[in-house]
Design a protein around this motif. Structure first.
Motif, short mmCIF file in Angstrom:
data_model
loop_
_atom_site.label_atom_id
_atom_site.label_comp_id
_atom_site.label_asym_id
_atom_site.label_seq_id
_atom_site.Cartn_x
_atom_site.Cartn_y
_atom_site.Cartn_z
N LYS A 1 0.84 -1.20 0.00
CA LYS A 1 0.00 0.00 0.00
C LYS A 1 0.87 1.24 0.00
N ALA A 2 0.50 2.19 -0.82
CA ALA A 2 1.19 3.47 -0.84
C ALA A 2 0.95 4.17 0.50
N ILE A 3 1.96 4.88 0.96
CA ILE A 3 1.85 5.59 2.24
C ILE A 3 0.62 6.48 2.24
N HIS A 4 0.37 7.16 1.13
CA HIS A 4 -0.77 8.09 1.05
C HIS A 4 -2.12 7.38 1.19
N ASP A 5 -2.15 6.06 0.98
CA ASP A 5 -3.39 5.30 1.13
C ASP A 5 -3.60 4.79 2.55
N CYS A 6 -2.64 5.03 3.44
CA CYS A 6 -2.69 4.45 4.78
C CYS A 6 -2.93 5.46 5.90
#
Length: 144
Positions: A52-57
């Motif tokens: 998962k991309a950091i921005h999605d977490c």
């Protein structure tokens, strides 16, 4: 599983700080490959079997701060340490973040992964104070 692997797995599972492993995509995006259970609980997500991309977490503000730290680690080619205020799924507090580069020797020694941790500062201070108090009590009991 070797004793060493078992020890590392126990640390990963039970560590109170937020541990992570990530890879760098071809377009330079930072993707979590693994996060430990404490970090999963805080974020309210599981990434087992996923990247998962950091921005999605997490929040955009937290993601920007963490990505900036990751970019600095890659640019400097060495471990970096930052203190910043992050929420990471909970209340905003001060964290000590350490990020270490992992080089892929088959890729010309290029940095291919990052591993690190986020440790809440006040949590560390509480643990340190508790340990000092226990040490003082033990020393006092031995002098009696």
């Amino acid at each position: 599983m070797s004793p060493r692997q078992a020890y590392h797995e126990l640390h990963w599972i039970h560590a109170p700080e937020f541990l992570f492993g990530m890879r760098i995509s071809d377009d330079g995006q930072f993707l979590y490959e693994s996060i430990n259970p404490a970090f999963e609980r805080s974020l309210g997500i599981s990434i087992v079997g996923n990247k998962k991309a950091i921005h999605d977490c997490m929040s955009e503000e937290d993601a920007k701060a963490i990505c900036a730290s990751c970019s600095a680690c890659v640019a400097e080619g060495r471990p970096v340490r930052y203190r910043h205020f992050l929420a990471l799924g909970g209340r905003r507090r001060e964290f000590d973040t350490i990020i270490n580069p992992v080089r892929g020797f088959e890729n010309g020694n290029k940095i291919v992964k990052l591993v690190g941790s986020h440790r809440a500062i006040e949590d560390r201070m509480t643990i340190d104070a508790t340990e000092k108090m226990a040490t003082r009590r033990t020393a006092a009991e031995l002098d009696v």
